[in-house]
Design a protein around this motif. Structure first.
Motif, PDB file in Angstrom:
ATOM      1  N   ASN A   1       1.918   6.593   2.701  1.00  0.00           N
ATOM      2  CA  ASN A   1       1.513   7.958   3.046  1.00  0.00           C
ATOM      3  C   ASN A   1       0.007   8.065   3.244  1.00  0.00           C
ATOM      4  O   ASN A   1      -0.459   8.915   4.005  1.00  0.00           O
ATOM      5  N   ASN A   2      -0.731   7.211   2.578  1.00  0.00           N
ATOM      6  CA  ASN A   2      -2.196   7.239   2.673  1.00  0.00           C
ATOM      7  C   ASN A   2      -2.715   5.856   2.289  1.00  0.00           C
ATOM      8  O   ASN A   2      -3.196   5.642   1.186  1.00  0.00           O
TER       9      ASN A   2
ATOM     10  N   ASN B   1      -5.332   2.039  -0.945  1.00  0.00           N
ATOM     11  CA  ASN B   1      -4.559   2.775  -1.946  1.00  0.00           C
ATOM     12  C   ASN B   1      -3.281   1.982  -2.213  1.00  0.00           C
ATOM     13  O   ASN B   1      -2.351   1.985  -1.397  1.00  0.00           O
ATOM     14  N   TYR B   2      -3.253   1.297  -3.339  1.00  0.00           N
ATOM     15  CA  TYR B   2      -2.116   0.439  -3.640  1.00  0.00           C
ATOM     16  C   TYR B   2      -0.900   1.264  -4.055  1.00  0.00           C
ATOM     17  O   TYR B   2      -1.037   2.340  -4.648  1.00  0.00           O
ATOM     18  N   ASN B   3       0.255   0.755  -3.747  1.00  0.00           N
ATOM     19  CA  ASN B   3       1.516   1.402  -4.088  1.00  0.00           C
ATOM     20  C   ASN B   3       1.750   1.279  -5.592  1.00  0.00           C
ATOM     21  O   ASN B   3       1.932   0.168  -6.104  1.00  0.00           O
TER      22      ASN B   3
ATOM     23  N   LEU C   1       0.832  -1.200   0.000  1.00  0.00           N
ATOM     24  CA  LEU C   1       0.000   0.000   0.000  1.00  0.00           C
ATOM     25  C   LEU C   1       0.870   1.255   0.000  1.00  0.00           C
ATOM     26  O   LEU C   1       2.063   1.210   0.300  1.00  0.00           O
ATOM     27  N   ASN C   2       0.251   2.354  -0.344  1.00  0.00           N
ATOM     28  CA  ASN C   2       0.899   3.658  -0.263  1.00  0.00           C
ATOM     29  C   ASN C   2       0.982   4.037   1.216  1.00  0.00           C
ATOM     30  O   ASN C   2      -0.048   4.339   1.833  1.00  0.00           O
TER      31      ASN C   2
ATOM     32  N   TYR D   1      -5.272   3.966   2.937  1.00  0.00           N
ATOM     33  CA  TYR D   1      -6.677   3.685   2.629  1.00  0.00           C
ATOM     34  C   TYR D   1      -7.373   4.982   2.230  1.00  0.00           C
ATOM     35  O   TYR D   1      -7.141   6.039   2.812  1.00  0.00           O
ATOM     36  N   SER D   2      -8.246   4.881   1.237  1.00  0.00           N
ATOM     37  CA  SER D   2      -8.928   6.080   0.745  1.00  0.00           C
ATOM     38  C   SER D   2     -10.259   6.315   1.434  1.00  0.00           C
ATOM     39  O   SER D   2     -10.929   7.311   1.150  1.00  0.00           O
ATOM     40  N   ASP D   3     -10.666   5.395   2.308  1.00  0.00           N
ATOM     41  CA  ASP D   3     -11.922   5.576   3.036  1.00  0.00           C
ATOM     42  C   ASP D   3     -11.678   5.358   4.522  1.00  0.00           C
ATOM     43  O   ASP D   3     -10.680   4.772   4.934  1.00  0.00           O
TER      44      ASP D   3
ATOM     45  N   GLN E   1     -11.166   0.439   1.123  1.00  0.00           N
ATOM     46  CA  GLN E   1     -10.664   0.843  -0.192  1.00  0.00           C
ATOM     47  C   GLN E   1      -9.174   1.146  -0.081  1.00  0.00           C
ATOM     48  O   GLN E   1      -8.776   2.267   0.223  1.00  0.00           O
TER      49      GLN E   1
ATOM     50  N   HIS F   1     -11.271   1.573   5.869  1.00  0.00           N
ATOM     51  CA  HIS F   1     -10.167   0.728   5.380  1.00  0.00           C
ATOM     52  C   HIS F   1     -10.634  -0.344   4.392  1.00  0.00           C
ATOM     53  O   HIS F   1     -10.001  -1.391   4.267  1.00  0.00           O
TER      54      HIS F   1
END
Length: 774
Positions: free
Chosen positions: A375-376, A387-389, A372-373, A378-380, A385, A383
């Motif tokens: 820095n962030n 945010n994949y690296n 995952l990214n 999850y986008s929700d 959604q 958790h």
């Protein structure tokens, strides 16, 4: 001065199990004066032993409600299967913690109550440490060894420091007591010491102990080098580990206050010294070669380490500083798969601490890229959604468990994981090398280790008789060895009769042993010997199987070959059932379940693998022991202090923060972190690394508190619900577990027990309670 009187029952508690035949010469009224306890060696030693044995067991020592569980269930490492029915974890999740009831206080108990009820457990330990340290200088026993007594004193000083560290981690400031309270003690003058003062005391006590000279005898004193029969005693490495952890906590955001001496610079100095001292005294990350083809996917070197019993002598395990002495992890019973052999009838009762999706997300792919990214991630808010690296090219959302950090496979049972459903049956024959059957070499055996140096051509050494028959389907010669060079012309051979090689040789086979600078395992299949010559099975030259021997010819010609051999034995086995797959998908053999009454199936879609041996079952537990202190932690403690003090790549002597992290990653088989990371980016990678390396070892719970990030981590966790399609492929759906009330700021520290707060307020007029718990 009033006489201090001990009831006879208290004295019995100090000595039972250590000096069962002690005659305390008690007065007829059933009491004994304290100085009399220190007038006899056996009662002094009993007092010391009982204190050292109060170092708590860790691991599966908390109660979820019905069963034992890990501390991981109380943070974002896991969701306990008992998450929606009455019990400690349910109370924790739903905000049932008060100053009158802390669910974390429930658990396994020592002489002073639950290990986890820290305030009520450690102060009695501290009081008894104070008594020992006050009385021992005036001990009148005439048969005391000065060096031995100095060693006892040093260990009790470190135990007292360790006890204050446990209080500091949970409550922050506390009352500092370095002498026993007299019966006329004025409690109105007591005050709560600051974290800085507690840390000063801990480190000073450890330094005072470490200043004690090591005794010339290897059996007594405060030592670096321990013997295997000294398990549970406090070593010098233990003292340095206490210092390292104390400095790390004191410098962390939760406890550091402006003007405190515990800056990251000071923490760097302390953690580096602790690491350097342990390395210079032979400690090293566990790296033994492990031969186990059946478990190659799940039982890599990292996983193997956590099911092995440490040896205090550090002949094989050079990493462990201290581990639980009696309490195994018991994953097989309290955090087990529902498909464990025999199910509940074999002892498995609960899925226990079910690893969270957040923990699974933390394991990188084998190229060293986070999934995952960071820095962030999850986008929700839930958790669901991720945010994949974008830099990660190995991660496959349709095959999410492929190509992951080897520590993932050693720590987590996931959908598709392979494991043994049933252990095979094994027995061992232990024919020892016989000094009467040696030629062309010198051979010295100490304990179970034989050191060989070849001195002439055709060197050989043979064992004594087997002492039994080989009556299993499989048989292997197994041993561990160290060799200063590769051995190209070694032989095993069958020996019978009463004369040594060459007259006794019946069959020989050439083998090659690679060079091994550290202890390396070797396993040789003996079935050809059994089938072709009846070795260990039928009569050879009139000799019954029990009178057969096995010989080792390390070299036909080489002189000066040095090799150490340990654990030489014949393993006889009925093969286990072949590896089978864990199925956590809906309808699978270990399916995820949200049924509140079903405690056998995982809540998150994952089960714990770490510490778990496939050989464990009722009456034959083989799970590992949780490590309290180990060298891997010391590397990471230094890394955290060093990058905060400067930059990730700044050298502190011979080591940078990045170097330390990469050393830990290298043992796991993971690529190095790149040079030039900013402090902010390195912090994310470091915290992720610490989470993975120390998973389920009682670090994460405290880490998220000292970093003050429980608002981000402890509100809930998620799992993975998997369904299988008709074509055998899978659909993956992240699911949210129950909301937890434990992300509030007051959960950074434990509540001090209300009864204690009330007493202190009555005596001192001050309120010692931690914020939010009034």
């Amino acid at each position: 001065m009033k006489k201090i009187i001990f009831n006879i029952i208290a004295i019995a508690a100090l000595t039972i199990g250590f000096n069962a035949c002690t005659d305390l010469d008690m007065p007829s009224d059933g009491s004994v004066e304290l100085p009399d306890v220190f007038a006899q060696r056996n009662t002094i030693e009993g007092y010391y032993n009982q204190l050292v044995n109060e170092i708590p067991q860790i691991g599966m020592t908390y109660y979820s409600g019905q069963y034992l569980t890990f501390l991981a269930s109380f943070c974002d490492e896991a969701e306990d299967v008992n998450n929606r029915s009455s019990g400690a974890t349910y109370s924790w999740y739903t905000g049932g913690t008060t100053s009158a009831y802390n669910p974390l206080n429930d658990g396994l108990a020592g002489n002073y109550g639950s290990y986890n009820n820290a305030w009520n457990y450690y102060y009695p330990v501290i009081r008894r440490c104070n008594t020992f340290l006050q009385q021992i200088p005036d001990a009148t026993a005439g048969d005391l060894n000065e060096a031995e007594v100095a060693g006892w004193v040093a260990q009790i000083q470190v135990l007292r420091a360790f006890s204050y560290l446990q209080l500091m981690k949970r409550y922050g400031g506390a009352a500092l007591m370095d002498t026993p309270y007299e019966t006329d003690h004025d409690y109105s003058q007591d005050r709560r010491a600051s974290v800085e003062e507690i840390a000063d005391f801990i480190i000073a006590q450890c330094d005072l102990a470490l200043a004690t000279p090591e005794a010339a005898s290897s059996d007594i004193g405060f030592r670096w080098d321990m013997k295997d029969d000294q398990r549970g005693k406090i070593s010098r490495a233990f003292a340095y580990a206490v210092k390292s952890q104390t400095a790390l906590f004191a410098a962390s955001p939760l406890f550091y206050e402006a003007g405190s001496k515990y800056t990251w610079d000071k923490a760097t100095d302390i953690t580096k010294e602790a690491l350097d001292q342990c390395l210079s005294h032979g400690y090293a990350l566990y790296n033994r070669t492990m031969n186990d083809a059946m478990n190659a996917k799940t039982l890599n070197i990292y996983g193997y380490y956590f099911i092995q019993r440490s040896d205090p002598s550090h002949v094989q395990d050079k990493e462990t500083i201290f581990e639980s002495t009696t309490q195994r992890a018991s994953v097989w019973q309290y955090a087990s798969l529902p498909t464990w052999p025999g199910g509940i009838n074999a002892g498995g009762v609960s899925a226990g601490s079910c690893p969270s999706q957040e923990l699974v997300d933390a394991y990188e792919t084998t190229d060293g890229q986070p999934v995952l990214n960071l820095n962030n991630p999850y986008s929700d808010a839930d958790h669901l959604q991720p945010n994949y690296n974008p830099a990660n090219t190995l991660y496959d959302r349709n095959d999410p468990y492929a190509n992951r950090d080897p520590r993932f496979y050693a720590s987590i049972y996931y959908n598709g994981a392979l494991r043994k459903w049933k252990k095979g049956e094994s027995q061992y024959l232990n024919p020892k090398f016989n000094r009467n059957f040696v030629g062309g070499m010198t051979a010295v055996t100490v304990s179970d280790t034989t050191t060989i140096t070849t001195t002439g051509a055709n060197s050989y050494i043979e064992t004594g008789y087997l002492g039994g028959s080989i009556n299993y389907d499989e048989a292997y010669l197994v041993f561990d060895y160290i060799s200063d060079r590769a051995i190209e012309d070694a032989y095993f051979y069958v020996a019978t009769g009463t004369t040594a090689m060459p007259n006794s040789t019946m069959k020989s086979v050439a083998i090659t042993l690679p060079k091994a600078e550290t202890w390396t395992s070797y396993k040789y299949d003996l079935r050809d010997f059994m089938n072709d010559y009846g070795f260990g099975v039928s009569t050879i030259n009139g000799q019954q199987p029990r009178n057969h021997r096995i010989g080792f010819n390390p070299s036909l010609s080489e002189i000066g070959l040095n090799i150490k051999i340990s654990g030489w034995k014949i393993e006889m086995a009925t093969p286990p059932v072949a590896l089978a797959s864990v199925e956590t998908y809906i309808g699978g053999n270990s399916a995820i379940s949200d049924n509140v009454t079903n405690l056998r199936n995982t809540r998150t879609g994952y089960y714990l693998r770490k510490f778990n041996s496939a050989q464990s079952e009722t009456g034959a537990e083989d799970d590992g022991y949780v490590k309290m202190f180990r060298l891997g932690e010391l590397y990471l403690n230094f890394a955290e202090a060093a990058y905060n003090a400067g930059t990730p790549d700044a050298k502190h002597g011979d080591l940078s923060a990045r170097d330390a992290v990469n050393t830990v990653r290298a043992r796991a088989g993971m690529p190095e972190l790149p040079e030039g990371l900013s402090k902010e980016d390195f912090e994310k990678r470091y915290r992720n690394e610490r989470r993975v390396e120390l998973a389920f070892e009682e670090h994460r719970f405290f880490d998220v508190r000292r970093w003050k990030i429980i608002g981000e981590t402890d509100g809930f966790v998620t799992g993975m619900k998997i369904t299988q399609n008709e074509d055998g492929t899978f659909n993956y759906e992240r699911v949210k577990m129950v909301n937890r009330a434990t992300a509030a700021e007051k959960y950074l520290l434990f509540p001090i027990p209300q009864t204690e707060v009330a007493k202190i307020r009555e005596y001192t007029g001050t309120n010692w309670q931690n914020p939010g718990w009034d």
